[in-house]
Design a protein around this motif. Structure first.
Motif, PDB file in Angstrom:
ATOM      1  N   UNK A 197       6.394   6.784  -4.296  1.00  0.00           N
ATOM      2  CA  UNK A 197       5.510   5.818  -5.261  1.00  0.00           C
ATOM      3  C   UNK A 197       5.498   4.466  -4.606  1.00  0.00           C
ATOM      4  N   UNK A 198       6.597   4.238  -3.740  1.00  0.00           N
ATOM      5  CA  UNK A 198       6.616   2.809  -3.402  1.00  0.00           C
ATOM      6  C   UNK A 198       5.484   2.631  -2.410  1.00  0.00           C
ATOM      7  N   UNK A 199       5.086   3.372  -1.842  1.00  0.00           N
ATOM      8  CA  UNK A 199       3.772   3.197  -0.931  1.00  0.00           C
ATOM      9  C   UNK A 199       2.424   3.112  -1.752  1.00  0.00           C
ATOM     10  N   UNK A 200       2.364   3.159  -2.943  1.00  0.00           N
ATOM     11  CA  UNK A 200       1.185   2.979  -3.716  1.00  0.00           C
ATOM     12  C   UNK A 200       0.774   1.453  -4.158  1.00  0.00           C
TER      13      UNK A 200
END
Lengths: 385, 385
Positions: free
Chosen positions: A312-315
């Motif tokens: 979810x870090x990439x969102x």
């Protein structure tokens, strides 16, 4: 204020244009009543817009709130049909999802707590399927490697709360609801008749509108509304909730298919994915009445979300917002006729979206002189003394 | 394009309206030149606005970049005078702070690294005062209990980069700069004369403007500008930085008086407090060219800020933003005359605000046919081959 039998400005004046007030307005107008809805129309901090749209009676059910569980089950059973009527009435899509909720645990303590809750849920006839770590990751491949196991609640739904409120507004307009922009300052309901006093748009001073019935669906602001009985005003309080709205970058596959709940270091977190790529992460529960987005809350939400779903870090972090939910002193909604001319529909706390359809049915019945479903009996305002 | 000796549209056309281009425009116009500045005026992601405004040549100085340190010292020495002229010219306040930078460490490894850097700084004549934990907390009472020690760089300044850019714009207007809203698509500088081609406002097609000199201050977008020599275009790249803007809630005392820097788990973080209650937390360095605010970056910044100053949790998260800084292939700015008609002022990377005053001096000198300060010699575009 009109004498009894005189003509009134509306059959029902609804105070508040969140999902509760708007759903009631739509249903009441569809049943043939002349309905006026008054709302400040300031979307800032409106609890209906800050919500995640989880419709999770099973994963939300806890020990000791049996009446509320019954009501929530009534509500989730009603929701899909109500939502279908809404989509058909408006041509709008609300983003209802039916993949259920997966609750996951990261250590043996969490897992044991989850198992006890599952046993309780089974004991009262709810469907909840215990899964091992491998089965969890088969359903949701982006779950953290440390996931120990989980429970799938197939009966849980979710809806895009913002699309849903927009559709309710459109449906209300189509059904003939008169929508006034303003702030109601007082309600009156005496044997002689009911009325509200409001500051409307740019009009000077206050305006009085008379009605057969006034419906107070003002959320936490009910506690500040003159004319609402003191016992009810005192029972309602704002409970601040902060949540995050994320978006997938282009070309990134969906990070989750269903609502994911987790307990991280004792804090509950939920991650609600939408079909359009939005992901809602929530929510804090704070006994405060400001709408500030704080460093500490956003930090906790991000940390817990990253713990559950590292990718979810990439969102994209699209929005952080705070709303004030109407808590009640027994965590149950306050829905029913107080006395002639005055109907309450508030105190929905964390379950406003879930309960909106059932609340609209109940209040439409009350306005028509009928009794609502028996599941509402424990939530009558009369219980507050 | 005009033949030599013909009249031109401006003495200097400046491409780019960040702090570099705007400071140059102001200084050149104040020196009597007819100056036109062209900028898209889209504030979204403008690196000058996403910056924190640290003016920290001492705390930023590292081994092996001696020329850059010399330049940064020139720049910080010039800044207060330049800033005072700016405030006097405009009547605006830019929020310059002079309390210095406190770099802190949380474990013996960090502390040893900090001490080595301090020895290096002393060896080259910089002022940096080693402090124990108690002294650090005497200066900044909200520092985490785990702070092991630190170093105070009294020569570091900070400025509110947004107020500063706004003041530069106002000063440029007052000095007679013509400000055009548009995007420059190509620059030309031949013996016959210099010009730019731009899409201006709502005008159809492109417009050509002639000038004695074109100054390219287009930040990372210099790498995409036709007519800039290939060696320069290839030397400039976008380096994404994400940072946070926080605000104190009402009645909360300031969480910090001076810039605080820390290394948390190998990541550098800085916290820059403004006199008006804003606190900037930054910044990531990412080799990416999008301006998405991401979950991972915001999470890291918040976690590291909370580690350094736990009470920062109580602050309001007002904004998270991302900008693209103009990195160069040797981390130094690219400032100087390329050939007749074409002057470069880009590649300022993390030091754009700091270097803006000295860059404006240098380019104003170049446009007037004089040599800039000798500290600029290593940063001439000619070094790129």
């Amino acid at each position: 204020m009109p004498a009894k039998g005189e003509s009134v400005d509306a059959d029902a004046v609804i105070v508040g244009g969140g999902v509760i007030g708007t759903a009631i307005a739509w249903q009441a107008a569809s049943a043939g009543l002349a309905v006026t809805l008054i709302d400040p129309d300031s979307d800032a901090g409106k609890a209906s817009l800050v919500a995640a749209g989880m419709l999770g009676p099973v994963s939300e059910s806890v020990f000791g709130e049996r009446d509320l569980l019954n009501l929530n089950l009534l509500a989730v059973g009603r929701f899909p049909g109500f939502n279908q009527e809404l989509e058909e009435a408006t041509g709008l899509v609300t983003g209802l999802r039916t993949e259920g909720t997966l609750a996951v645990a990261y250590d043996s303590g969490d897992l044991a707590a989850l198992r006890r809750l599952t046993e309780f849920r089974h004991s009262i006839g709810l469907k909840a399927e215990t899964l091992d770590a491998k089965q969890c990751r088969a359903l949701e491949p982006f779950l953290a490697p440390g996931t120990r196991g989980g429970v799938l609640a197939t009966g849980d739904l979710s809806v895009d709360n913002r699309r849903y409120l927009a559709a309710l507004k459109a449906a209300a307009v189509k059904a003939g609801v008169t929508h006034l922009t303003g702030t109601v300052t007082a309600v009156t309901a005496e044997p002689a008749g009911a009325s509200v006093r409001a500051r409307l748009g740019d009009a000077p001073g206050t305006t009085e509108l008379t009605a057969r019935d006034v419906v107070v669906a003002a959320g936490f602001a009910t506690s500040r509304l003159d004319g609402v009985p003191d016992k009810i005003r005192q029972a309602v309080r704002p409970v601040k909730g902060q949540l995050l709205r994320l978006r997938h970058p282009e070309h990134m596959p969906p990070i989750a298919t269903r609502t994911i709940r987790a307990t991280v270091q004792g804090r509950d977190i939920y991650i609600v994915p939408r079909a359009d790529g939005e992901v809602v992460v929530g929510a804090t529960q704070e006994e405060r009445d400001d709408r500030d987005v704080t460093v500490g809350a956003v930090h906790d939400l991000l940390r817990d979300a990253v713990t559950a779903l590292p990718a979810i870090s990439e969102l994209i972090l699209a929005e952080a917002s705070a709303g004030l939910r109407p808590g009640s002193n027994d965590n149950g909604p306050i829905v029913g006729r107080v006395h002639e001319g005055l109907v309450m529909a508030t105190g929905h706390f964390r379950n406003g979206i879930l309960l909106s359809a059932a609340t609209a049915d109940a209040v439409a019945a009350i306005l028509a002189g009928r009794d609502p479903d028996a599941a509402w009996a424990p939530f009558h305002p009369g219980r507050l003394g």
